[in-house]
Motif scaffolding. Structure first.
Motif, PDB file in Angstrom:
ATOM      1  N   ASP A   9     -14.622  -1.198   3.634  1.00 43.47           N
ATOM      2  CA  ASP A   9     -13.525  -0.482   4.300  1.00 43.47           C
ATOM      3  C   ASP A   9     -12.260  -0.514   3.456  1.00 43.47           C
ATOM      4  O   ASP A   9     -11.491   0.456   3.410  1.00 43.47           O
ATOM      5  CB  ASP A   9     -13.253  -1.098   5.674  1.00 43.47           C
ATOM      6  CG  ASP A   9     -14.392  -0.833   6.659  1.00 43.47           C
ATOM      7  OD1 ASP A   9     -15.207   0.060   6.373  1.00 43.47           O
ATOM      8  OD2 ASP A   9     -14.471  -1.539   7.673  1.00 43.47           O
ATOM      9  N   LEU A  10     -12.048  -1.641   2.775  1.00 45.57           N
ATOM     10  CA  LEU A  10     -10.853  -1.772   1.948  1.00 45.57           C
ATOM     11  C   LEU A  10     -10.872  -0.786   0.796  1.00 45.57           C
ATOM     12  O   LEU A  10      -9.871  -0.123   0.496  1.00 45.57           O
ATOM     13  CB  LEU A  10     -10.754  -3.206   1.421  1.00 45.57           C
ATOM     14  CG  LEU A  10      -9.549  -3.512   0.519  1.00 45.57           C
ATOM     15  CD1 LEU A  10      -8.252  -3.318   1.286  1.00 45.57           C
ATOM     16  CD2 LEU A  10      -9.645  -4.928  -0.027  1.00 45.57           C
ATOM     17  N   GLU A  12     -12.583   2.011   0.622  1.00 47.07           N
ATOM     18  CA  GLU A  12     -12.575   3.395   1.079  1.00 47.07           C
ATOM     19  C   GLU A  12     -11.214   3.823   1.603  1.00 47.07           C
ATOM     20  O   GLU A  12     -10.925   5.012   1.680  1.00 47.07           O
ATOM     21  CB  GLU A  12     -13.648   3.579   2.173  1.00 47.07           C
ATOM     22  CG  GLU A  12     -15.070   3.526   1.628  1.00 47.07           C
ATOM     23  CD  GLU A  12     -16.107   3.707   2.715  1.00 47.07           C
ATOM     24  OE1 GLU A  12     -15.710   3.714   3.910  1.00 47.07           O
ATOM     25  OE2 GLU A  12     -17.292   3.838   2.395  1.00 47.07           O
ATOM     26  N   ASN A  13     -10.363   2.842   1.979  1.00 42.25           N
ATOM     27  CA  ASN A  13      -9.009   3.142   2.451  1.00 42.25           C
ATOM     28  C   ASN A  13      -8.093   3.185   1.229  1.00 42.25           C
ATOM     29  O   ASN A  13      -7.733   2.158   0.656  1.00 42.25           O
ATOM     30  CB  ASN A  13      -8.546   2.066   3.438  1.00 42.25           C
ATOM     31  CG  ASN A  13      -7.243   2.445   4.113  1.00 42.25           C
ATOM     32  OD1 ASN A  13      -6.297   2.882   3.467  1.00 42.25           O
ATOM     33  ND2 ASN A  13      -7.190   2.277   5.420  1.00 42.25           N
ATOM     34  N   ARG A  14      -7.728   4.391   0.824  1.00 42.94           N
ATOM     35  CA  ARG A  14      -6.976   4.560  -0.422  1.00 42.94           C
ATOM     36  C   ARG A  14      -5.592   3.934  -0.337  1.00 42.94           C
ATOM     37  O   ARG A  14      -5.063   3.444  -1.339  1.00 42.94           O
ATOM     38  CB  ARG A  14      -6.884   6.043  -0.756  1.00 42.94           C
ATOM     39  CG  ARG A  14      -8.241   6.672  -1.015  1.00 42.94           C
ATOM     40  CD  ARG A  14      -8.165   8.176  -1.110  1.00 42.94           C
ATOM     41  NE  ARG A  14      -7.399   8.602  -2.269  1.00 42.94           N
ATOM     42  CZ  ARG A  14      -7.139   9.884  -2.552  1.00 42.94           C
ATOM     43  NH1 ARG A  14      -7.590  10.836  -1.750  1.00 42.94           N
ATOM     44  NH2 ARG A  14      -6.444  10.202  -3.622  1.00 42.94           N
ATOM     45  N   ASN A  15      -4.974   3.940   0.846  1.00 43.91           N
ATOM     46  CA  ASN A  15      -3.644   3.342   0.998  1.00 43.91           C
ATOM     47  C   ASN A  15      -3.702   1.835   0.806  1.00 43.91           C
ATOM     48  O   ASN A  15      -2.902   1.257   0.061  1.00 43.91           O
ATOM     49  CB  ASN A  15      -3.082   3.680   2.375  1.00 43.91           C
ATOM     50  CG  ASN A  15      -1.632   3.245   2.514  1.00 43.91           C
ATOM     51  OD1 ASN A  15      -0.768   3.630   1.741  1.00 43.91           O
ATOM     52  ND2 ASN A  15      -1.367   2.404   3.517  1.00 43.91           N
ATOM     53  N   ARG A  16      -4.661   1.187   1.455  1.00 45.77           N
ATOM     54  CA  ARG A  16      -4.826  -0.255   1.292  1.00 45.77           C
ATOM     55  C   ARG A  16      -5.196  -0.606  -0.146  1.00 45.77           C
ATOM     56  O   ARG A  16      -4.725  -1.611  -0.697  1.00 45.77           O
ATOM     57  CB  ARG A  16      -5.904  -0.777   2.243  1.00 45.77           C
ATOM     58  CG  ARG A  16      -5.531  -0.713   3.715  1.00 45.77           C
ATOM     59  CD  ARG A  16      -6.671  -1.248   4.550  1.00 45.77           C
ATOM     60  NE  ARG A  16      -6.393  -1.137   5.985  1.00 45.77           N
ATOM     61  CZ  ARG A  16      -7.256  -1.470   6.941  1.00 45.77           C
ATOM     62  NH1 ARG A  16      -8.465  -1.922   6.609  1.00 45.77           N
ATOM     63  NH2 ARG A  16      -6.934  -1.346   8.207  1.00 45.77           N
ATOM     64  N   LEU A  17      -6.051   0.210  -0.744  1.00 39.85           N
ATOM     65  CA  LEU A  17      -6.479  -0.054  -2.113  1.00 39.85           C
ATOM     66  C   LEU A  17      -5.295   0.010  -3.078  1.00 39.85           C
ATOM     67  O   LEU A  17      -5.191  -0.804  -4.008  1.00 39.85           O
ATOM     68  CB  LEU A  17      -7.547   0.965  -2.521  1.00 39.85           C
ATOM     69  CG  LEU A  17      -8.168   0.775  -3.912  1.00 39.85           C
ATOM     70  CD1 LEU A  17      -8.848  -0.580  -4.016  1.00 39.85           C
ATOM     71  CD2 LEU A  17      -9.161   1.893  -4.203  1.00 39.85           C
ATOM     72  N   GLN A 143     -10.614   8.364  -8.704  1.00 39.60           N
ATOM     73  CA  GLN A 143     -10.947   8.489  -7.288  1.00 39.60           C
ATOM     74  C   GLN A 143     -11.318   9.926  -6.940  1.00 39.60           C
ATOM     75  O   GLN A 143     -12.263  10.168  -6.171  1.00 39.60           O
ATOM     76  CB  GLN A 143      -9.770   8.036  -6.426  1.00 39.60           C
ATOM     77  CG  GLN A 143      -9.539   6.539  -6.437  1.00 39.60           C
ATOM     78  CD  GLN A 143      -8.308   6.144  -5.635  1.00 39.60           C
ATOM     79  OE1 GLN A 143      -7.512   6.986  -5.220  1.00 39.60           O
ATOM     80  NE2 GLN A 143      -8.137   4.859  -5.420  1.00 39.60           N
TER      81      GLN A 143
END
Length: 358
Positions: A9-10, A12-17, A143
């Motif tokens: 999930d981390l 796949e979440n571009r903001n968190r990444l 990405q």
């Protein structure tokens, strides 16, 4: 208390990444400079300056993400111009902060004689910010390529499934027409019991053909039962003119095969071998295992046909073409389909598939 991180999930979440990479990157910058300070004769307070500088870099580069988002769709030359100017301006601000930290903390409040000295050594800071910008654009392009790659793979998978379903559902309309015509004839001559049996078998066969997922394989035992159901319908039409022979090895009963893979071959034999002869003929299905291969043979004793480059010259339908395309889609070349003359007469189709069990 144990904290579990869902890395999928981390990632796949571009903001968190972004924030993770941004923070780890600047922490790495501070750690590298800390290791470098150990080789120099510096006071311990210099460690505070290192981490303050890293924190300032973290704060000043974070807004660049939003600036670069706005510039993302600009022409390449304009993007390069925005990156260079923004990186230089950010580098100047960062260098001023670094100089102030160094002079205030390490030099006990030292103030330079000229104001422009606050910007000295800006070039090094500019290169670091420019490197951050390059990493940002590089990771963003990567990405995008990964997303495009995933979209292509998904599109290919959907197209692949659609192709298999289309091939699997190409039931010959002649079979359905002939069967319904035979049922109609039986009703007219008041053979209602036989007609009812034929309707029941037809419904069971159609249910099997529609229920089985063309993307999945079935056991050979199940496929043989469906083939026998189909041939029993044809047996009502041809009566004694159709002779059936099954020779299936016991060790092959649980082998996996594509659903409805044998029916087109049997239908082809009935159309071109049984129906064209007044005395009818026979169809023989032989299944054996040889090493890691499953060997299937569907043979008839009809009048035969011209075989050109492994294809029946007589065929005008989709039987063998359909079967070969389905096998190619499912096994990607790890199969063989060979058409040959049967002895003393007729045609035989030999399939070689990987021996697989559930």
């Amino acid at each position: 208390m144990v904290i579990f991180v869902n890395w999928k999930d981390l990632l796949e979440n571009r903001n968190r990444l972004f924030w993770l990479a941004h923070t780890v990157g600047w922490f790495g910058f501070a750690f590298v400079h800390y290791l470098g300070s150990l080789q120099l004769d510096l006071r311990d307070i210099f460690v505070i300056i290192i981490f303050l500088n890293a924190y300032a870099g973290w704060l000043l580069t974070a807004p660049l993400r939003y600036i670069y988002r706005k510039a993302w769709n600009l022409p390449p030359i304009k993007i390069a111009l925005v990156v260079i100017l923004t990186s230089y301006f950010t580098g100047v601000l960062w260098q001023i902060v670094k100089n102030i930290n160094y002079w205030e903390i390490y030099k006990h409040g030292y103030q330079p004689e000229f104001w422009y000295m606050y910007t000295q050594s800006t070039l090094g800071s500019f290169y670091i910010i420019l490197s951050w910008s390059g990493l940002y654009f590089g990771s963003k392009y990567y990405q995008m390529l990964e997303i495009e790659k995933q979209n292509v793979l998904k599109a290919n998978a959907v197209a692949h499934q659609a192709q298999l379903k289309m091939l699997r559902y190409q039931l010959n309309p002649h079979f359905l027409f002939n069967t319904l015509n035979a049922i109609s004839t039986l009703i007219l001559i008041e053979e209602n019991k036989i007609a009812n049996t034929m309707v029941t078998k037809l419904s069971e066969f159609l249910r099997y053909s529609l229920d089985k997922d063309p993307m999945k394989k079935v056991t050979l035992e199940s496929e043989i039962q469906a083939l026998q159901l189909y041939l029993s319908i044809e047996k009502v039409r041809f009566e004694d003119r159709l002779d059936l022979n099954f020779k299936v090895s016991d060790n092959c009963q649980h082998a996996l095969v594509p659903s409805m893979i044998l029916q087109p071959l049997a239908e082809n034999a009935i159309k071109h071998a049984i129906a064209v002869q007044e005395q009818g003929g026979s169809i023989t299905i032989v299944v054996n295992r040889f090493a890691d291969d499953l060997l299937i043979e569907v043979a008839d004793n009809g009048p035969g046909a011209d075989i050109i480059e492994g294809n029946l010259h007589r065929e005008s339908g989709v039987g063998l073409v359909n079967t070969r395309e389905r096998l190619q889609a499912l096994y990607n070349g790890k199969f063989s389909l060979v058409v040959a003359h049967n002895q003393p007469s007729g045609v035989k189709v030999n399939l070689r598939l990987p021996f697989q069990v559930s």
